[in-house]
Enzyme design. Structure first.
Site, PDB file in Angstrom:
ATOM      1  N   ASP A  90       0.862  -1.181   0.000  1.00  0.00           N
ATOM      2  CA  ASP A  90       0.000   0.000   0.000  1.00  0.00           C
ATOM      3  C   ASP A  90       0.904   1.238   0.000  1.00  0.00           C
ATOM      4  OD1 ASP A  90       0.956   0.123   2.558  1.00  0.00           O
ATOM      5  OD2 ASP A  90      -0.958  -0.285   3.526  1.00  0.00           O
ATOM      6  N   SER A  91       0.303   2.419  -0.033  1.00  0.00           N
ATOM      7  CA  SER A  91       1.108   3.636  -0.196  1.00  0.00           C
ATOM      8  C   SER A  91       1.557   4.202   1.143  1.00  0.00           C
ATOM      9  CB  SER A  91       0.273   4.698  -0.904  1.00  0.00           C
ATOM     10  OG  SER A  91      -0.751   5.150  -0.027  1.00  0.00           O
ATOM     11  N   ASP A 144      -2.965   8.397  -1.578  1.00  0.00           N
ATOM     12  CA  ASP A 144      -4.295   8.994  -1.689  1.00  0.00           C
ATOM     13  C   ASP A 144      -4.684   9.604  -0.360  1.00  0.00           C
ATOM     14  OD1 ASP A 144      -4.522   6.574  -0.333  1.00  0.00           O
ATOM     15  OD2 ASP A 144      -6.579   6.234  -1.004  1.00  0.00           O
ATOM     16  N   GLN A 189     -11.625   7.317  -4.635  1.00  0.00           N
ATOM     17  CA  GLN A 189     -12.246   7.783  -3.393  1.00  0.00           C
ATOM     18  C   GLN A 189     -13.669   8.233  -3.726  1.00  0.00           C
ATOM     19  OE1 GLN A 189     -11.341   7.515  -0.325  1.00  0.00           O
ATOM     20  NE2 GLN A 189      -9.214   6.807  -0.596  1.00  0.00           N
ATOM     21  N   GLY A 216     -11.358   4.004   0.646  1.00  0.00           N
ATOM     22  CA  GLY A 216     -12.313   4.781   1.416  1.00  0.00           C
ATOM     23  C   GLY A 216     -13.574   4.024   1.781  1.00  0.00           C
ATOM     24  N   ASP A 266      -7.827  -7.321   0.496  1.00  0.00           N
ATOM     25  CA  ASP A 266      -6.850  -7.565   1.561  1.00  0.00           C
ATOM     26  C   ASP A 266      -7.500  -7.227   2.879  1.00  0.00           C
ATOM     27  OD1 ASP A 266      -6.505  -4.487   1.261  1.00  0.00           O
ATOM     28  OD2 ASP A 266      -5.425  -5.006   3.088  1.00  0.00           O
ATOM     29  N   CYS A 304     -12.577 -29.195   7.604  1.00  0.00           N
ATOM     30  CA  CYS A 304     -11.426 -28.389   7.192  1.00  0.00           C
ATOM     31  C   CYS A 304     -10.169 -29.254   7.170  1.00  0.00           C
ATOM     32  CB  CYS A 304     -11.245 -27.217   8.156  1.00  0.00           C
ATOM     33  SG  CYS A 304      -9.843 -26.161   7.752  1.00  0.00           S
ATOM     34  N   CYS A 306      -6.998 -27.958   7.075  1.00  0.00           N
ATOM     35  CA  CYS A 306      -5.813 -27.169   7.415  1.00  0.00           C
ATOM     36  C   CYS A 306      -4.973 -27.888   8.464  1.00  0.00           C
ATOM     37  CB  CYS A 306      -6.209 -25.775   7.902  1.00  0.00           C
ATOM     38  SG  CYS A 306      -6.713 -25.698   9.637  1.00  0.00           S
ATOM     39  N   CYS A 309      -6.747 -27.899  11.951  1.00  0.00           N
ATOM     40  CA  CYS A 309      -7.882 -28.821  12.090  1.00  0.00           C
ATOM     41  C   CYS A 309      -7.452 -30.279  11.925  1.00  0.00           C
ATOM     42  CB  CYS A 309      -8.980 -28.465  11.089  1.00  0.00           C
ATOM     43  SG  CYS A 309      -9.830 -26.934  11.536  1.00  0.00           S
ATOM     44  N   HIS A 335      -5.526 -21.582  10.523  1.00  0.00           N
ATOM     45  CA  HIS A 335      -6.879 -22.023  10.153  1.00  0.00           C
ATOM     46  C   HIS A 335      -7.641 -20.920   9.427  1.00  0.00           C
ATOM     47  CE1 HIS A 335     -10.914 -23.598  10.258  1.00  0.00           C
ATOM     48  NE2 HIS A 335     -11.279 -22.417  10.718  1.00  0.00           N
TER      49      HIS A 335
END
Lengths: 369, 369
Positions: A90-91, A144, A189, A216, A266, A304, A306, A309, A335
């Protein structure tokens, strides 16, 4: 060189492949957050085993500690993170607004004090690009201005104008480097005002950047106002560029956004909740510390696969959290990351078979009851 | 059934194989400590990848939290730790003396308050065996009394007599269960008084237990007095039973003890130091937080093949510790565990070729300069 190939559209939902210098990523994709050169609590091996393919690192944190020059001296953020796959930075702008002290904003730049050591810092569009170039991720984000969720229309308009001007300056700076090695995405934005969103998108699209983020949102406006904004992005943003909704991770929001044409996400949710003993499952949240699990030999989710689990019971996980052992946060983070990767894979499969519209309400029912 | 096969003797040093219900272990062996159902900071997969073969779990911690019955309900300590290899539990006695509050000692039992919740607890020889049976490790330890390093001869004598009587009671209790599934080791006391050590050993050997530990060392007496005690253990303890020096992990002490006939060790040193950013290497300790490593692209040890050294620079490790990221402690713990496993392997190889006498001073020189 970064770009997206859309393989299938189902309604507005897009099933694609994001191409990056560090490999291809199937979209829609969820990117775990590696704030300070690590996705918190897990090794990159464990991260890869969750099915995560692309991650995000935070410019704000890394520019303050250990500093962009040190990151570069240590081989860049891929090397520090020991992550050979696609990565985005990110910025730093968002964290300046949420974490830094004594913030001063002008059209030229933002100055602030580090929340770590109080040192004075400057972030301008040009500096944001230079720092991200030193970090070395596949995708850089423009600097931004992100107004709060309850900002007035005037405040939002100012942020739209300033962010568009900064996008232009970021592009100019970006063009002076190796544009194929690192792409630059613009950030829309406009708060919850649809006409401001359209205005912001238009200014960005005129710059013809490799990708566009929707910024935003997820700043306190709530689910429905967010969805009302997302209702229009398919018409506002170009069909042939990746679309990235920043900071969004709640499964409900992911589904709503994918259905409206978003490709990338994200969020810190899987790891933050993992550290707080809160597990995502297809049947809702499991609070691991709950006394009812003290002697439970069941895994977090019986379906699951993973590492957590496959090997640990709720009773053992609860004990690890009660005893303050690092392994508890690590296991529930693993998990949760696995759940997010699996959830996105289910979404991708459903888009391919044109079933996402039908599946979404069923999944929401299961997850949120 | 637990026992040792000595394959080669070189001076007093022994190169053997410890047999347990969960597999064989090459000796001399170092056992990492899994205090509260986890070796701190690492998953069992990461632990196995360091070359660690046998681990220790702490009865005191587990009896207080989550409690022996809960451990049993969750499938025992192997299941909770997700560790299929050999495991040993201590008796809890040592932690009662170092951690618990309001301790009251009698020939019958020791009563104390939990350091976690203040609850009143009782530990007798019989209870210690019953709890360890519920935990389910391959090797159980007798309850003993461990006097401090500066104890008087009278205090030490009392501890020797009481510990021997408790060994007998532990044996009686142990014989009522499945003796093949879980072995019982006696613990020699006697402080730094060689004749008391001999007296303690004689009383234990008369009980013909599957193995013998050397307790009451590494409690502040210092390296030389410890070695003076170890000088006699080869004549005091039977040649055909495993010998386990409790709580010892400093490389210097490991070497001295192996040269005097010890087979097994445990210590929190690799993981505790790992969490404190202190790395063991063949060329001495590396303080990871040291500013000189800020931009170092070197691994902790250029000759080390562990996951940490294969993937992370000193500069990145220093950053992870400075940023308070869990990954720092995890990585340096992994490195330290790998170092200890590799160090013991080098010791075993040197015994086989009758070179340990020659190698030991060279290694000490390298490590302690």
């Amino acid at each position: 060189m970064v770009g997206i190939t859309i393989k299938h559209r189902s309604g507005k939902a897009r099933r694609g492949v994001l191409h990056t210098p560090h490999g291809d990523v199937q979209t829609p994709v969820f990117m775990p957050v590696g704030t300070a050169a690590t996705v918190k609590g897990v090794t990159p091996d464990q991260l890869a085993a969750t099915g995560s393919k692309m991650i995000l690192a935070n410019t704000y944190h890394l520019m303050l500690r250990p500093g962009a020059e040190t990151v570069a001296a240590l081989g860049g953020v891929h090397r520090m993170l020991n992550w050979d796959g696609p990565m985005l930075t990110d910025s730093g702008g968002y964290q300046v607004f949420s974490l830094a002290h004594l913030r001063k904003m002008s059209d030229e730049a933002v100055t602030f004090q580090s929340h770590i050591d109080g040192s004075k810092q400057v972030l301008s569009p040009e500096i944001a690009v230079d720092i991200q170039r030193a970090l070395g991720a596949d995708v850089m984000m423009q600097l931004d201005e992100c107004p709060p969720g309850d900002a007035t229309e005037d405040q939002v308009r100012e942020a739209v104008v300033r962010s568009a001007a900064w996008a232009q300056r970021c592009k100019t700076q970006w063009l002076q480097g190796d544009c194929d090695a690192q792409a630059l995405f613009g950030i829309q934005q406009g708060g919850v005002f649809v006409h401001m969103r359209a205005e912001s998108a238009k200014r960005l699209v005129d710059l013809d950047l490799p990708g566009y983020a929707i910024g935003g949102l997820s700043v306190g406006e709530g689910h429905d106002p967010m969805v009302a904004v997302l209702d229009h992005i398919d018409e506002q943003l170009p069909i042939d560029k990746p679309r990235y909704l920043m900071g969004v991770g709640e499964p409900r929001d992911l589904l709503a956004a994918v259905l409206r044409g978003v490709d990338m996400f994200d969020c810190v949710l899987p790891t933050r909740n993992g550290r707080n003993a809160s597990a995502f499952t297809w049947h809702g949240r499991v609070k691991v510390r709950n006394a009812q699990w003290a002697r439970s030999t069941e895994p977090l989710d019986a379906n699951c696969s993973c590492y957590c689990c496959s090997n640990y019971s709720r009773g053992t996980l609860r004990h690890l959290f009660n005893a303050g052992e690092m392994l508890g946060p690590t296991l529930v983070s693993i998990h949760n990351l696995y759940f997010f990767a699996e959830f996105m894979e289910a979404i991708r499969t459903a888009i391919e078979s044109d079933e996402l519209d039908a599946m979404a309400p069923r999944w929401l029912d299961q997850i949120y009851g």
